[in-house]
Write an enzyme that holds these catalytic residues in place. Structure first.
Site, PDB file in Angstrom:
ATOM      1  N   LYS A  96       0.809  -1.219   0.000  1.00  0.00           N
ATOM      2  CA  LYS A  96       0.000   0.000   0.000  1.00  0.00           C
ATOM      3  C   LYS A  96       0.841   1.268   0.000  1.00  0.00           C
ATOM      4  CE  LYS A  96      -4.256  -1.872   1.871  1.00  0.00           C
ATOM      5  NZ  LYS A  96      -4.974  -1.512   0.619  1.00  0.00           N
TER       6      LYS A  96
ATOM      7  N   ASN B 127     -13.097   2.352   2.902  1.00  0.00           N
ATOM      8  CA  ASN B 127     -14.109   1.747   2.042  1.00  0.00           C
ATOM      9  C   ASN B 127     -15.236   1.209   2.924  1.00  0.00           C
ATOM     10  OD1 ASN B 127     -13.191  -0.703   3.103  1.00  0.00           O
ATOM     11  ND2 ASN B 127     -12.040  -1.266   1.260  1.00  0.00           N
TER      12      ASN B 127
ATOM     13  N   ALA C  34     -17.521   1.548  -7.809  1.00  0.00           N
ATOM     14  CA  ALA C  34     -18.041   2.100  -9.066  1.00  0.00           C
ATOM     15  C   ALA C  34     -18.963   3.288  -8.851  1.00  0.00           C
ATOM     16  CB  ALA C  34     -18.771   1.009  -9.838  1.00  0.00           C
ATOM     17  N   GLU C  35     -19.425   3.490  -7.603  1.00  0.00           N
ATOM     18  CA  GLU C  35     -20.321   4.618  -7.313  1.00  0.00           C
ATOM     19  C   GLU C  35     -19.567   5.901  -7.003  1.00  0.00           C
ATOM     20  OE1 GLU C  35     -23.578   4.231  -7.771  1.00  0.00           O
ATOM     21  OE2 GLU C  35     -23.002   2.207  -8.389  1.00  0.00           O
ATOM     22  N   GLY C  36     -18.239   5.835  -6.864  1.00  0.00           N
ATOM     23  CA  GLY C  36     -17.465   7.035  -6.590  1.00  0.00           C
ATOM     24  C   GLY C  36     -17.016   7.125  -5.148  1.00  0.00           C
TER      25      GLY C  36
ATOM     26  N   THR D   6      -7.059  -4.546  -8.124  1.00  0.00           N
ATOM     27  CA  THR D   6      -5.870  -4.543  -7.270  1.00  0.00           C
ATOM     28  C   THR D   6      -5.177  -3.186  -7.316  1.00  0.00           C
ATOM     29  OG1 THR D   6      -5.517  -6.887  -7.767  1.00  0.00           O
ATOM     30  CG2 THR D   6      -3.690  -5.692  -6.768  1.00  0.00           C
TER      31      THR D   6
ATOM     32  N   ASP E 138      -5.298   2.285  -3.523  1.00  0.00           N
ATOM     33  CA  ASP E 138      -4.028   2.966  -3.282  1.00  0.00           C
ATOM     34  C   ASP E 138      -3.820   4.088  -4.293  1.00  0.00           C
ATOM     35  OD1 ASP E 138      -3.531   1.085  -1.275  1.00  0.00           O
ATOM     36  OD2 ASP E 138      -2.559  -0.283  -2.679  1.00  0.00           O
TER      37      ASP E 138
ATOM     38  N   ARG F 145      -6.955  -1.622 -16.112  1.00  0.00           N
ATOM     39  CA  ARG F 145      -5.776  -2.389 -16.519  1.00  0.00           C
ATOM     40  C   ARG F 145      -5.387  -3.350 -15.406  1.00  0.00           C
ATOM     41  NH1 ARG F 145      -3.022   2.825 -19.122  1.00  0.00           N
ATOM     42  NH2 ARG F 145      -2.630   3.357 -16.959  1.00  0.00           N
TER      43      ARG F 145
END
EC number: 2.7.1.15
Length: 308
Positions: free
Chosen positions: A42, A190, A230-232, A255, A259, A292
């Site tokens: 991290k 998160n 995905a919601e921000g 992954t 970070d 990616r």
């Protein structure tokens, strides 16, 4: 006055990655792809993410005197990170064992290795790095007492000057001392991390990120950012709560995306953005990173973020 926009104090690992059709259950064996080895951790990830965007960045970390340690030092140097604070030896380089499923979701097990030997004494010896930074970014893949020492030094300041602003992502989750929480500006969590920190309160079972942010603010941090995939992300500082949406992208591998987000956020705070503005930029960086494969290899440069 400041040589660095951002000092990252944290972990540096070798990421050992295997793709799987599905992650195994208890006692189950599944077949996976060929093993890929990438620089990660991290702390190292955040430093590379910020430097690739143009930040003046330094890293305080510890790696082993081994091939993985040399891989990490090389990746930092190539990204433009100042590695004067990277200590070598004392234990093997930390390793993260990562499985990635077809949706891009991952599971990670970390062997701390040299990261566990980054001590409060190492922080005190690196006081000049802290004094030279506008922002310091922290995570919890190093000992909590080392994180607390960084917070103490930042809060005390240097020669009558304020210390760096503290950004903390409490991952992997652990209970946080009151003084560490009080220094966070912001605390970046998160959903899983928010629920853990609020597990002793009824709001911990809520599904409302705004309620999580309000409850976390009551624990002492100056501001809170809740990342929502995905919601921000949701930004809260006591005076306002702002939802920052994410651009629509196709996720390949998550992954290191958190970070990338945190490194970008910390950098933008270091160059003077207010918190919502910094989060808007960081959301775009995190969105670009999931398109990616890999951690550091997926991190965008400034032109790629602008295109997104």
């Amino acid at each position: 006055m400041h040589d660095y926009d951002l000092l990252v104090v944290g972990s540096a690992n070798a990421d050992l990655v295997i793709g799987v059709d599905r992650r195994p259950g208890a006692g189950e064996t599944v077949l996976g792809s060929d093993l890929a080895v990438h620089p990660g951790g991290k702390g190292a990830n955040q430093a590379v993410a910020a430097a690739r965007l143009g930040a003046r960045t330094a890293l305080l970390a510890r790696v082993g005197d081994d091939d993985y340690g040399r891989l990490l030092l090389d990746s930092q140097a190539k990204a433009g990170v100042d590695t004067v604070g990277v200590l070598v030896g004392g234990a093997p380089t930390g390793v993260a064992l990562i499985t990635v499923d077809p949706s891009g979701d991952n599971s990670i097990v970390v062997s701390q290795g040299a990261n566990a030997r980054l001590t409060p004494g190492d922080v005190r010896a690196a006081a000049s790095l802290l004094a030279a930074a506008r922002v310091v970014s922290l995570q919890l893949e190093i000992p909590l007492e080392t994180v607390a020492e960084v917070v103490r030094a930042a809060s005390a300041g240097f020669g009558g000057r304020p210390g760096p602003r503290v950004v903390l992502n409490p991952s992997p989750t652990a209970p946080l001392p009151t003084d560490v929480l009080a220094a966070c500006d912001p605390l970046v969590v998160n959903e899983h991390e928010a629920r853990f920190l609020l597990s002793d309160a009824p709001v911990g079972s809520s599904d409302d990120p705004e309620e999580w942010a309000d409850a976390l603010l009551s624990r002492g941090p100056r501001s809170v950012v809740v990342t929502l995939g995905a919601e921000g992300a949701l930004v809260a500082d006591g005076d306002r709560t702002v939802l920052v949406p994410s651009p629509a992208v196709t996720a390949v591998d998550t992954t290191g995306a958190g970070d990338a987000f945190t490194g970008a956020l910390a950098w933008r705070l270091g160059v003077g953005d207010d918190l919502p503005t910094a989060v808007r930029f960081a959301v775009r960086v995190g969105s670009a990173a999931v398109t990616r494969a890999g951690a550091q290899a997926s991190f965008p440069n400034a032109e790629e973020v602008a295109a997104l």
